[in-house]
Structures are given as structure tokens and as C-alpha cells.
Design a protein around this motif. Structure first.
Motif: not given
Length: 648
Positions: A9-33
């Protein structure tokens, strides 16, 4: 470099205001610091492959928030390693190589990405890639071993460090033609990346496109390793027993050139001062401690065999050890090694700077040279049952069992390498040249000068011209010496072994004791008589007694001797001036007889053929003619007439 790609799969990770997320149709449910960075991820892909995250989620209480937060404060490998593992869980393409495989392996072990939760999990794929691809290449093994420095505990626990060292040592020990260098040996060509997807060893057709050009091809790459890793790798190489000691010595020389800078003697000792001085002093001390550790490690790795490294390299290490204040054991060990091959050295090699010079000490460390000479003269002799007492007076320190084993090997090397006659002749010339340099030091004690001069046996000096030069330089540099000290200084000089030029110079040397001048005049007269086919005129009994008291047999004149090599202009002798001005040496003798009349005390002046009195003795010597060949014959006639008048 070998690499492996996992995922599609292509890389879908992106950064936004010191937060790294992954593009997905499903909303995230886990925060890992991790290391101060927040990741908004999904439980399903991560928990399905990570046992540790499963346990943390089960142990963390549920909250009203739609996100469950996990803390990973001690995560190994940092953000890059965590993101690599997370992308693997999402099926995103990742690239693994020797540069990041250690970090990825430690991170996967931390997250417990094992076969228990999914077949073909990340740990399994990393192990296959490491063993079948990375450790099969030379440069890949070196790079991987270097990256273990960032994770020493994890790398040791997972056995990565040991496997890299074993792989490197095995390649050094095997036939160089069987080592895969085409994908790794950067000094032999450009970048050559080869895919090893799925653990395969792609690129076998190019495997041996480049061959090592010499047997020590491995030394430069290994020199890039840090001290701890280099030490362990060299121990593994040496324990294999298939690499020549000369190659090990050359590798150590390369490592020393890489990590030991050109160390200079500190001109001013570091003392209390300003804050900047204190800071610079601390930095210098830290740097010296690091260099001292590297130096002592190199010394301990030196092969015990004679000739494994050059004498020049050993003396460079000894100079560095003296400046860095290395342990006495290291310095004495180096001095002993130098003694086994001292004939290879030159004068500049032996000029070991003394760290005490800035505080009024000697310019050069002569005590280490004394140990070197002592070891050289011990070659061919059986080692004593108890270690000899060192002239340095270093404190004894407890030595490890490995050091004792090295000592036994060293003694065996000494037994099998007795110094030849030619090597002793070379060392004698070397020592006399060395004495000429250190004699200029106004702080050099007479005792140390004599110890070095007398270490060389008599037969090793076919002529004494160089030794006389050293004595002359010492006399000029120490004008306050008394008559007793001058006599002690000249006791090693054999006037029979002086060349014509040296005799001419000595006969006019006002700094020499009278006894030495008389000996020089006698042997010069004897040599001239023999060269002319005549006989030496009978000497008066008082002169015979003087010569006999100094161990000279007047009836056995010395043989002609050869001259020596050129020296510095200020220390050269002009044989022409000596031949053109014979009256000058007579004036020198007259002055010495007037000042040092007590040197002839004990000679029977009333005996037959004697001078009768001190005044008549002085007049007789003043009447010596200027022609060397007839000097003593005319002296005899004057002496006889004086004796007859005295009887009347």
C-alpha cells in the motif's frame, strides 16, 4: 547495499500540528504517545500484530473519550522505528536495510510482534532478512554492527552484536575470493543496491564482480568501528588463528591512524585559572582519557610475534603513551617490544618527549630508552625466574591472566630472536647518535648518560668517534663539571679506537682530562710510527706508570681506525686545522699540566728516567717539539739530560 521491501500500500501517514495520523475512511480510536509525539491510529491493525499493545489496552481503563491513550516512554529506536512497525501493521510499503534493521528489530521485539499472533509477523521477516542477506555481505555486516551502538542492551539481548561480529570474523578468516564485496565494499565502486525481498539473496550473478586486492582488504572498513566493537571483533579474528600477525599489526596501525590524532606535548601544564581555562582543561582531560583508552587497547591487541609491527610504529605508540600518561604496564610492554627490533629504529624515533620538561625536567625521556636498551641486550638470554626490577621505578600493578599469557609468548619470542652481531653494530651507532642529541640537555645527569653509553658492549663499537662526539657535546653543555666527573665521563672512551681526525681534535680539547690527552698523544705517536715503518720510542718510566694506571699497555699500540659519518656543522672536527696548528695542542697540554698537576700524583718523579721535580716536569713538556713523529724522542733526550743534572 542489500534491502528488502515489505507491504504494497502507498504511504498515507501525514503530520498535522505535531500529530501523526493515517488517512482512512475509518476514524481513529487509539492514541499512542512515543517520545513526545502523538499518533492517531486504529486498534484493529495494530493489536492484531502486537501482543504488547493488546496487554496495554486491556490494562488501561475505558474512558468516555472515543480514543484510548497508550504511553510508550521507553520505546527503543525512536519515532522512525515505531512508524516503521506501524506501517507494517497497515500493510504500507516499508524498506529495510542494514541502516535500519537493528532499530526495527528492537522495536518489533518491544511490541512483541511474534508468530503467536500472526504467521509471518515482522520479527520473523526481520530475522530471515538479517541472517540470509545482511550478514552474508561484508559492508552490510559492518554497517549493522555500527548501528548496534545506539541500542547496546537490546542488541546484546537479541544476539545481533554477537552475530555481526561472528559474520565479520568469518569473512576475514575465509578465502577473500569467497567474500561478497560487490554490494558493500564502498571503496571499490559505486552504490549497488540489491533487493532481497522475502529473505532471498538476489543479485547472485554480481556476487563476485569485485575481488579484494590484498590480504589486508578488511582493515580499513573495520577501522570505522568504535573501540568496544573493534576490540571484540579483533579478538574474534585473532582467536581464529588463520590471519598472519603482520596483517593484524597492519590493521592496528590503520586503526591508530584513524582514531589517534597527532598528539603534542602540552607546553604549559593546566592549572587553576578562568572559567574558560577550566572548561578547556576539562575538555582536554576528557579527550586525553578517551585517547588513552584507545591507545592502551591497541597495545593489548598487538601480536606477540617479533616483526608483527614496525619498530617505528611501536615507538610512535610509546611517545603517545608517554604524553597521554598511559599505564606503566603499557609503556614498559611497548619498550620491551621495541627492544626486540631496535636495530630498525632511527634517532628521531628514540626521541621520546618528556612531559616533565615544562616544569624543569629533561627534554627527552631517557629512562624509557634505558629499558629499551636493556631489553635489546637481554635477547638470546633465558628470562629470569622473577621479573627484573625496572629502572623506571613504576609501581607494580595487578595484571590479568590474558596479560600473563602475552608475557609468556613475549618470553618465547625473546628466546628465539637473539640479537645478531650486525644488529648490535647498528644499535651501537644508533645509541652514539642518540647520545649526541640528548647530551645537549643541560638537565641530563651524568649517571644516565653513562648508563646508556655503557650498555653497549665494547665489541659493538669498532670505532669511538661518535662516542667521543657525544662526550665532547656533553662537556660543552655542562661547563661546570668538576675533574672527577670529567674523568667518569671519559671512562667509556677507548683512545685506541679514535680516528686521526678525532685524535687531532681531542689533543686540542681543553675540556678533556689530562689523562685522556696523554693517551691520545701516545696512541697518535704510536700510530704515526707504525705508519712510517718505524718503532715507538721508549717512554720514560713516569709516563709509563701514568699510562699503566689507566689500563694502557705502551708496548701495544692501537691499530689504524676508520673515520665515521658526518655530523652537525658545529660538532665537526677540522683535521686540516689540527695538522696546520700542532702548537695549539702543545699549549693545551701546557695549560693542563699547570692546572691539573695533581693528576700525576703518585708517579715516582725521582725514579730513573723521571722528571726530577714538578717544575722540571712542566719544562720538559713545554719543550715538546711541534712535529708529532719526533715528539716523544726529543722528549726523551730532554728528560735524560734533566735526570743527569739532577744526579750531579
Amino acid at each position: 547495499m542489500k534491502f528488502m521491501k515489505l507491504g504494497s500500500r502507498p504511504d498515507t501517514f501525514y503530520s498535522s500540528e505535531a500529530v501523526r495520523s493515517v488517512s482512512s475512511e475509518v476514524s481513529s480510536d487509539l492514541i499512542i504517545q512515543v517520545k513526545g509525539c502523538r499518533y492517531l491510529l486504529h486498534k484493529f491493525p495494530l493489536l492484531s500484530k502486537c501482543i504488547r499493545l493488546q496487554k496495554l489496552c486491556s490494562e488501561t481503563p475505558e474512558t468516555s473519550s472515543q480514543h484510548q491513550t497508550l504511553q510508550l516512554p521507553d520505546f527503543p529506536g525512536g519515532l522512525d522505528a515505531f512508524e516503521l512497525c506501524a506501517k507494517f501493521c497497515y500493510g504500507i510499503t516499508i524498506t529495510l536495510s542494514a541502516h535500519n534493521i537493528v532499530a526495527a528489530r528492537c522495536a518489533a521485539e518491544y511490541l512483541q510482534m511474534t508468530e503467536e499472533v500472526e504467521k509471518g509477523n515482522l520479527i520473523y521477516k526481520l530475522e530471515v532478512f538479517l541472517n540470509s542477506c545482511i550478514l552474508q555481505g561484508w559492508k552490510d555486516s559492518i554497517v549493522t554492527l555500527q548501528t548496534t551502538k545506539a541500542f547496546p542492551l537490546w542488541s546484546e539481548e537479541l544476539g545481533i552484536t554477537a552475530r555481526c561480529i561472528e559474520a565479520i570474523a568469518s569473512k576475514v578468516l575465509c578465502n577473500p575470493s569467497k567474500v561478497s564485496l560487490s554490494h558493500s565494499y564502498s571503496r571499490r565502486g559505486g552504490r549497488d543496491d540489491v533487493s532481497c525481498n522475502g529473505g532471498g539473496g538476489g543479485g547472485d550473478s554480481q556476487r563476485h564482480s569485485l575481488k579484494p586486492v590484498n590480504k589486508g582488504w578488511w582493515a580499513e572498513d573495520m577501522a570505522e568501528l568504535g573501540l568496544d566493537l573493534y576490540w571484540r571483533t579483533m579478538i574474534a579474528v585473532k582467536s581464529g588463528g588463520r590471519v598472519k600477525s603482520s596483517l593484524v599489526g597492519e590493521a592496528l596501525k590503520i586503526y591508530a591512524a584513524r582514531w589517534l590524532p597527532k598528539i603534542q606535548v602540552p607546553s604549559v601544564p593546566i592549572g587553576p585559572g578562568s572559567d574558560s581555562d577550566s572548561d578547556s582543561g576539562d575538555e582536554a582531560n576528557n579527550s586525553n582519557s578517551k585517547h588513552r583508552l584507545i591507545l592502551e587497547s591497541i597495545i593489548n591487541l598487538l601480536p606477540a610475534e617479533k616483526g608483527a609491527v614496525t619498530c617505528s610504529f611501536l615507538l610512535k605508540l610509546l611517545k603517545a603513551a608517554n604524553i597521554l600518561n598511559a599505564s606503566s604496564t603499557s609503556k614498559v610492554d611497548l619498550a620491551r617490544r621495541v627492544g626486540l627490533q631496535l636495530e630498525e629504529a632511527n634517532v628521531n624515533d628514540l626521541l621520546i618527549p618528556s612531559v616533565s620538561y615544562s616544569s624543569g625536567g629533561l627534554i627527552y625521556d631517557v629512562e624509557l630508552v634505558m629499558i629499551i636498551l636493556e631489553q635489546f641486550m637481554l635477547q638470546g638470554q633465558s628470562p629470569p625466574t622473577s621479573p627484573p626490577r625496572s629502572k623506571l621505578g613504576f609501581e607494580r600493578r595487578q595484571r590479568s591472566r590474558s596479560a600473563e599469557n602475552i608475557d609468556l609468548d613475549f618470553q618465547e619470542s625473546r628466546r628465539s630472536s637473539s640479537a645478531s652481531h650486525s644488529s648490535k653494530l647498528k644499535v651501537a651507532k644508533l645509541v652514539d647518535s642518540y647520545l649526541q642529541v640528548i647530551a645537549r640537555d643541560v638537565n641530563l645527569p651524568l649517571s644516565k648518560f653513562l648508563v646508556i653509553a655503557e650498555t653497549i658492549p665494547e665489541f659493538s663499537r669498532p670505532d669511538h668517534d661518535d662516542l667521543y662526539r657525544a662526550i665532547d657535546i656533553y662537556l660543552k653543555a655542562h661547563p661546570d663539571m668538576n675533574k672527577t666527573e670529567r674523568k667518569r665521563l671519559c671512562r667509556t672512551l677507548n683512545c685506541k679506537k679514535l680516528s686521526v681526525e678525532a685524535c687531532m681534535h681531542a689533543a686540542q680539547n681543553e675540556l678533556l682530562p689530562l689523562r685522556v690527552v696523554v693517551q691520545v698523544l701516545f696512541f697518535e705517536q704510536a700510530r704515526s710510527a707504525m705508519a712510517g715503518g718505524g718503532k715507538v720510542t721508549e717512554l720514560p718510566s713516569n709516563i709509563k706508570a701514568l699510562l699503566a694506571s689507566h689500563g694502557i699497555n705502551p708496548s701495544r699500540p692501537g691499530a689504524p681506525l676508520s673515520t665515521t659519518a658526518s655530523v652537525a656543522a658545529e660538532d665537526q672536527w677540522s683535521s686540516i686545522s689540527g695538522l696546520k696548528s700542532p702548537k695549539s695542542k702543545l699549549s693545551t697540554l701546557r695549560m693542563k699540566l699547570a692546572e691539573d698537576d695533581d693528576d700525576l700524583d703518585g708517579v715516582d718523579l725521582q725514579s730513573e728516567g723521571g722528571l726530577g721535580s714538578r717544575s722540571s716536569k712542566f719544562k720538559a713538556f713545554c719543550a715538546i717539539p711541534s712535529r708529532p713523529k719526533k715528539m716523544f724522542s726529543k722528549f726523551l733526550s730532554i728528560n735524560r739530560s734533566s735526570s743527569e743534572k739532577h744526579r750531579e
